[in-house]
Design an enzyme around this catalytic site. Sequence first.
Site, PDB file in Angstrom:
ATOM      1  N   HIS A 160       0.836  -1.285  -0.040  1.00 30.03           N
ATOM      2  CA  HIS A 160       0.029   0.023   0.125  1.00 30.03           C
ATOM      3  C   HIS A 160       0.953   1.239  -0.231  1.00 30.03           C
ATOM      4  O   HIS A 160       1.901   1.341   0.599  1.00 30.03           O
ATOM      5  CB  HIS A 160      -0.708   0.115   1.115  1.00 30.03           C
ATOM      6  CG  HIS A 160      -1.758   1.162   1.447  1.00 30.03           C
ATOM      7  ND1 HIS A 160      -3.054   1.360   0.604  1.00 30.03           N
ATOM      8  CD2 HIS A 160      -1.667   2.388   2.096  1.00 30.03           C
ATOM      9  CE1 HIS A 160      -3.541   2.295   0.876  1.00 30.03           C
ATOM     10  NE2 HIS A 160      -3.042   3.060   1.788  1.00 30.03           N
ATOM     11  N   GLY A 186     -11.110  -6.074   5.722  1.00 28.60           N
ATOM     12  CA  GLY A 186     -10.888  -4.482   5.793  1.00 28.60           C
ATOM     13  C   GLY A 186     -10.340  -4.109   4.689  1.00 28.60           C
ATOM     14  O   GLY A 186      -9.583  -4.667   3.752  1.00 28.60           O
TER      15      GLY A 186
HETATM   16  C1  GRF Z   1       1.424   0.524  -5.981  1.00 32.77           C
HETATM   17  O1  GRF Z   1       1.773   1.916  -5.697  1.00 32.77           O
HETATM   18  C2  GRF Z   1       0.541  -0.081  -4.756  1.00 32.77           C
HETATM   19  O2  GRF Z   1       0.921   0.441  -3.811  1.00 32.77           O
HETATM   20  C3  GRF Z   1      -0.724   0.173  -5.034  1.00 32.77           C
HETATM   21  O3  GRF Z   1      -0.998   0.261  -6.392  1.00 32.77           O
HETATM   22  C4  GRF Z   1       0.214   0.330  -7.288  1.00 32.77           C
HETATM   23  C5  GRF Z   1       0.470  -0.722  -8.065  1.00 32.77           C
HETATM   24  O4  GRF Z   1       1.604  -0.507  -9.056  1.00 32.77           O
HETATM   25  N1  GRF Z   1      -1.539  -0.711  -4.314  1.00 32.77           N
HETATM   26  P1  GRF Z   1       1.942  -1.615  -9.983  1.00 32.77           P
HETATM   27  O5  GRF Z   1       0.912  -1.995 -10.674  1.00 32.77           O
HETATM   28  O6  GRF Z   1       2.633  -2.507  -8.982  1.00 32.77           O
HETATM   29  O7  GRF Z   1       2.975  -0.918 -11.070  1.00 32.77           O
END
Ligand code: GRF
Length: 219
Positions: A110, A144
């Site tokens: 995240h 969640g």
């Molecule tokens: C990442 O920044 C991740 O934190 C969020 O979505 C983005 C995905 O990037 N959940 P990618 O598809 O791995 O380039």
Amino acid sequence: MTLRLSVLISGGGSNLRSIQAAIDEGKCDARIVLVASDRASAAGLAFAAERGLPSCVVSPRDHADRAAWDVALAAKVAEQAPDLVVLAGFMRIVGAPLLERFPRRIINVHPALLPLFPGTTGPEQAIATGMRVTGCTVHVVDAGVDTGPIIAQAVVRVLPTDTADTLHERIQHAEHALFPLVVAGIASGTITLDPTVAVPGAIDDGSVMLAPLLRAGTS
Ligand code: GRF
């Protein structure tokens, strides 16, 4: 034993690439046995094809309702019997069928220091609230939205000139270091997802904090 990974994506797949790169470089004893996307247009699928990784699309559009899609996704992922399900930019909330099949075996990355800024606008919120630092979090997925136990976090400075995009770009650099490290740790056994063996405390190597689900006695 080599850890079998199912990687779920929705978009670019840069985290998928970083995990595969760590595997290629011998830094992570794992094998990607499936790349699953909820979108046929996800660029990460092209990478999977290039690398010959098995992939599939499980789109909500092809299912009668959300519940049917949840069941189909869980079944597809389970087919390959992964040891760990990795959400790498998977932009949907995981439903009960997948959570029940893989209890404490689903992890997510995240783009914020949870529990701050859950949801889809982590970088925007960090800027809007005037944070001087933010970062990324790898956590166990529960029912969640970005609420599961935190495994590891990395800190990223917020610059006065940052837009959400420039900040997100630097956060993603941190993700690309942190996420493979966590997968490697789970593969080697230095990180456990079992809360019954959790130990308090953290290891800080200057850039990455690993807490609080490390096995005792590791470094
Ligand atoms: C990442 O920044 C991740 O934190 C969020 O979505 C983005 C995905 O990037 N959940 P990618 O598809 O791995 O380039």
